[in-house]
Design a protein around this motif. Structure first.
Motif, PDB file in Angstrom:
ATOM      1  N   GLY A 138      28.698 112.674  52.127  1.00 42.89           N
ATOM      2  CA  GLY A 138      27.572 113.877  52.245  1.00 42.89           C
ATOM      3  C   GLY A 138      27.652 114.270  53.762  1.00 42.89           C
ATOM      4  N   ALA A 139      28.640 114.450  54.532  1.00 45.64           N
ATOM      5  CA  ALA A 139      28.738 115.256  55.488  1.00 45.64           C
ATOM      6  C   ALA A 139      28.647 116.726  55.386  1.00 45.64           C
ATOM      7  N   MET A 140      29.086 117.412  56.309  1.00 44.00           N
ATOM      8  CA  MET A 140      28.990 118.864  56.161  1.00 44.00           C
ATOM      9  C   MET A 140      29.757 119.511  54.939  1.00 44.00           C
ATOM     10  N   ALA A 141      31.077 119.049  54.560  1.00 39.49           N
ATOM     11  CA  ALA A 141      31.577 119.484  53.209  1.00 39.49           C
ATOM     12  C   ALA A 141      30.799 118.996  52.038  1.00 39.49           C
ATOM     13  N   GLY A 142      30.726 117.838  51.959  1.00 43.86           N
ATOM     14  CA  GLY A 142      30.135 117.228  50.762  1.00 43.86           C
ATOM     15  C   GLY A 142      28.570 117.907  50.444  1.00 43.86           C
ATOM     16  N   ALA A 143      27.819 117.610  51.451  1.00 40.94           N
ATOM     17  CA  ALA A 143      26.464 118.321  51.372  1.00 40.94           C
ATOM     18  C   ALA A 143      26.561 119.778  50.932  1.00 40.94           C
ATOM     19  N   THR A 144      27.508 120.484  51.684  1.00 39.77           N
ATOM     20  CA  THR A 144      27.490 121.953  51.154  1.00 39.77           C
ATOM     21  C   THR A 144      27.922 122.174  49.775  1.00 39.77           C
ATOM     22  N   LEU A 145      28.918 121.377  49.331  1.00 38.82           N
ATOM     23  CA  LEU A 145      29.463 121.662  48.026  1.00 38.82           C
ATOM     24  C   LEU A 145      28.371 120.923  47.143  1.00 38.82           C
ATOM     25  N   ALA A 146      27.622 120.205  47.352  1.00 33.93           N
ATOM     26  CA  ALA A 146      26.635 119.905  46.272  1.00 33.93           C
ATOM     27  C   ALA A 146      25.647 120.907  46.271  1.00 33.93           C
ATOM     28  N   LEU A 177      26.440 131.674  49.237  1.00 34.78           N
ATOM     29  CA  LEU A 177      26.113 130.234  48.696  1.00 34.78           C
ATOM     30  C   LEU A 177      24.519 130.153  48.804  1.00 34.78           C
ATOM     31  N   GLY A 178      23.839 131.212  49.619  1.00 33.99           N
ATOM     32  CA  GLY A 178      22.436 130.987  49.936  1.00 33.99           C
ATOM     33  C   GLY A 178      21.968 130.143  50.847  1.00 33.99           C
ATOM     34  N   LEU A 179      23.044 129.624  51.779  1.00 31.39           N
ATOM     35  CA  LEU A 179      22.731 128.534  52.687  1.00 31.39           C
ATOM     36  C   LEU A 179      22.410 129.126  54.170  1.00 31.39           C
ATOM     37  N   TRP A 180      23.386 130.178  54.467  1.00 27.05           N
ATOM     38  CA  TRP A 180      22.967 130.396  55.769  1.00 27.05           C
ATOM     39  C   TRP A 180      21.698 130.924  56.124  1.00 27.05           C
ATOM     40  N   PRO A 181      21.146 131.648  55.495  1.00 30.32           N
ATOM     41  CA  PRO A 181      19.724 132.132  55.715  1.00 30.32           C
ATOM     42  C   PRO A 181      18.981 130.884  56.117  1.00 30.32           C
ATOM     43  N   LEU A 232      20.313 120.039  56.062  1.00 30.82           N
ATOM     44  CA  LEU A 232      21.126 119.924  54.788  1.00 30.82           C
ATOM     45  C   LEU A 232      20.398 119.162  53.959  1.00 30.82           C
ATOM     46  N   PHE A 233      20.066 117.767  54.496  1.00 30.89           N
ATOM     47  CA  PHE A 233      19.609 116.627  53.778  1.00 30.89           C
ATOM     48  C   PHE A 233      18.139 117.047  53.171  1.00 30.89           C
ATOM     49  N   LYS A 234      17.428 117.899  54.198  1.00 28.09           N
ATOM     50  CA  LYS A 234      16.312 118.317  53.445  1.00 28.09           C
ATOM     51  C   LYS A 234      16.279 119.114  52.511  1.00 28.09           C
ATOM     52  N   LEU A 235      17.163 120.079  52.351  1.00 24.41           N
ATOM     53  CA  LEU A 235      17.609 120.684  51.255  1.00 24.41           C
ATOM     54  C   LEU A 235      18.152 120.042  50.061  1.00 24.41           C
ATOM     55  N   LEU A 236      18.931 118.945  50.313  1.00 25.43           N
ATOM     56  CA  LEU A 236      19.302 118.235  49.140  1.00 25.43           C
ATOM     57  C   LEU A 236      18.110 117.447  48.440  1.00 25.43           C
ATOM     58  N   ASP A 237      17.171 116.827  49.300  1.00 21.20           N
ATOM     59  CA  ASP A 237      16.017 116.206  48.630  1.00 21.20           C
ATOM     60  C   ASP A 237      15.197 117.393  47.841  1.00 21.20           C
ATOM     61  N   GLU A 238      15.005 118.421  48.183  1.00 18.32           N
ATOM     62  CA  GLU A 238      14.227 119.565  47.473  1.00 18.32           C
ATOM     63  C   GLU A 238      15.023 120.006  46.184  1.00 18.32           C
ATOM     64  N   ALA A 239      16.336 119.795  46.191  1.00 17.12           N
ATOM     65  CA  ALA A 239      17.288 120.074  44.983  1.00 17.12           C
ATOM     66  C   ALA A 239      17.242 119.322  43.999  1.00 17.12           C
ATOM     67  N   ASP A 240      17.705 119.617  42.661  1.00 17.33           N
ATOM     68  CA  ASP A 240      17.764 118.700  41.548  1.00 17.33           C
ATOM     69  C   ASP A 240      19.117 118.137  41.659  1.00 17.33           C
ATOM     70  N   ILE A 241      19.554 117.426  42.751  1.00 18.72           N
ATOM     71  CA  ILE A 241      20.642 116.689  43.205  1.00 18.72           C
ATOM     72  C   ILE A 241      20.368 114.986  43.241  1.00 18.72           C
ATOM     73  N   SER A 242      21.168 114.147  42.516  1.00 18.07           N
ATOM     74  CA  SER A 242      20.961 112.733  42.618  1.00 18.07           C
ATOM     75  C   SER A 242      21.802 112.484  44.005  1.00 18.07           C
ATOM     76  N   LEU A 243      20.958 112.035  44.871  1.00 18.61           N
ATOM     77  CA  LEU A 243      21.345 111.642  46.349  1.00 18.61           C
ATOM     78  C   LEU A 243      21.289 110.180  46.255  1.00 18.61           C
ATOM     79  N   TYR A 244      22.545 109.456  46.327  1.00 13.82           N
ATOM     80  CA  TYR A 244      22.463 108.162  46.614  1.00 13.82           C
ATOM     81  C   TYR A 244      22.767 107.953  48.096  1.00 13.82           C
ATOM     82  N   CYS A 245      21.549 107.496  49.176  1.00 14.32           N
ATOM     83  CA  CYS A 245      21.826 107.505  50.412  1.00 14.32           C
ATOM     84  C   CYS A 245      20.693 106.585  50.837  1.00 14.32           C
ATOM     85  N   PRO A 246      21.170 105.452  51.901  1.00 12.65           N
ATOM     86  CA  PRO A 246      22.257 104.918  52.136  1.00 12.65           C
ATOM     87  C   PRO A 246      23.201 104.151  50.973  1.00 12.65           C
ATOM     88  N   ASN A 247      24.206 104.715  50.582  1.00 10.95           N
ATOM     89  CA  ASN A 247      25.069 103.716  49.637  1.00 10.95           C
ATOM     90  C   ASN A 247      26.411 104.062  49.863  1.00 10.95           C
TER      91      ASN A 247
END
Length: 419
Positions: free
Chosen positions: A21-29, A78-82, A130-145
């Protein structure tokens, strides 16, 4: 490879499981979530990450990276840069020089009618957002795992996490870096070219230079006989100008420079770089890592795709590592989008099918090969004192200054645009 059994009912079913879930994985999710919403096609996305973002996170550590103009374009789509732009420090100009020789040139955003050539972001800060955005999205985040095991079946990849959680994924995406556990689990080969160099990274403070030409939005690439030395602009803190340093050296010299006092380190850095950027006044913590080209010749496996550093790791000479990895995940999103649009069956789309994985493979072949070849050429050509190469590279840099149209392909590469 075996078929799924009744025991698989114990697994949580997802369309895409992303390991890393670093830059590539978080951005892809986040990109897949945006695609799901735009197409009104619900996708179950799971992201597995071993660390929360901080300086101890190998993907969100003290480093800064350059996000090229082309990558900013894709992140905007992707709607992320803003949501990330306020973290960026613009690169308006790039100065390229060959230490001890006459070769030098500049790339300027204004000459290409652009506001900026790219942006520099600090990984730890961007990881928090990015992790704040992941928390707000409907994505199942398994961390720390951590991924404990993975098993390939005909219809899915079965993942078991270190806390016992079990996931059944139609498509598995390995975004877990150069030491990918997914790649190791499937015994997939990794080719490596050792450049015999170590990178020292650190944040540097500078005293301003009294000239109207050099300013804090300049990036520098300085080639020396031991390897390239790059300075990227960073945001000022309390009016103090900062640069992010990446200095490639032979291992023995790097080891010595990491051990000497900071004031002596600054003296040797100033001697190696010169005074063009200003006077180096302070240095933060110094880190190092070995430099090599690592790559998978075929970054796919059964129901599995490898992206970013799990697929290839580049020398930082031209700052293209994240930008190439971003193009990996953008291509994967585009392949999945086309697959969803072409899907006519009432059954859920099979995102791990061979049509998806091989479409991804074909979409990445030319760009990956060309980028890796270019990087290896730069490393070999600019890290030695063999006089024919010295003369050739000095003339080449001068030609770029004398004939500005020749800068266009160089600038396109620096800005992260595919050929």
């Amino acid at each position: 490879m075996k078929a799924q059994t009744e025991q698989d009912a114990n697994y949580i079913s997802v369309d895409v499981a992303i390991v890393g879930g670093a830059m590539a994985g978080a951005t892809l999710a986040l990109g897949l979530k945006a695609l799901s919403e735009s197409l009104k096609r619900p996708l179950k996305i799971a992201l597995i990450e071993a660390h929360h973002p901080n300086q101890d996170h190998p993907g969100f550590d003290a480093r800064s990276i350059a996000i090229a103009h082309g990558s900013i374009f894709e992140l905007t789509r992707l709607g992320l840069w803003p949501k990330l732009a306020y973290l960026g420090t613009p690169i308006d100009n790039i100065h390229i020089s060959d230490r001890g020789h006459m070769g030098m040139t500049e790339l300027n955003a204004e000459a290409f009618h652009l506001n900026h050539l790219g942006q520099v972001v600090e990984l730890e800060r961007i990881g928090q957002v990015l992790f704040k955005l992941l928390d707000e999205a409907d994505i199942s985040l398994y961390c720390p795992n951590k991924l404990a095991s993975v098993e390939a079946t005909i219809d899915a990849q079965l993942l078991t996490l270190d806390d016992g959680t079990r996931l059944s994924a139609s498509l598995l995406v390995a975004a877990d870096g150069v030491n990918s556990k997914v790649r190791a689990a499937f015994k997939q080969p990794l080719e490596q070219v050792d450049f015999g160099q170590v990178a020292i990274i650190a944040n540097i403070e500078l005293a301003h230079v009294e000239t109207d030409k050099i300013n804090e939005n300049w990036a520098y690439e300085r080639f020396t006989n031991s390897g390239p030395l790059a300075l990227l602009p960073m945001s000022s803190v309390k009016g103090v100008e900062r640069k992010s340093l990446v200095w490639a050296l032979n291992p023995d010299k790097a080891k010595r420079l990491l051990s000497i006092p900071k004031d002596q380190f600054l003296i040797e850095l100033q001697q190696a770089f010169g005074s063009r950027a200003g006077q180096f006044t302070a240095v933060g913590e110094r880190y190092s890592y070995p430099l090599m080209l690592s790559y998978m010749s075929k970054p796919i496996y059964h129901r599995t795709v490898f992206i970013g550093n799990a697929a290839q790791t580049l020398h930082p000479i031209a700052g293209q590592g994240f930008n190439l990895g971003l193009r990996d995940l953008v291509s994967l999103i585009q392949v999945i989008e086309q697959h969803l649009l072409d899907e006519t069956s009432a059954a859920p789309a099979d995102l791990g099918s061979t049509q998806v994985t091989y479409a991804y493979l074909n979409s990445r072949e030319k760009d990956r090969k060309q980028t890796m070849t270019n990087i290896e050429f730069l490393v070999r050509g600019f890290s030695n004192d063999y006089w024919p190469l010295v003369a050739g590279r000095s003339l080449g840099l001068r030609m770029l200054s004398w004939l500005p149209p020749l800068k266009t392909p160089v600038a396109r590469t620096a800005m992260g645009w595919k050929a």
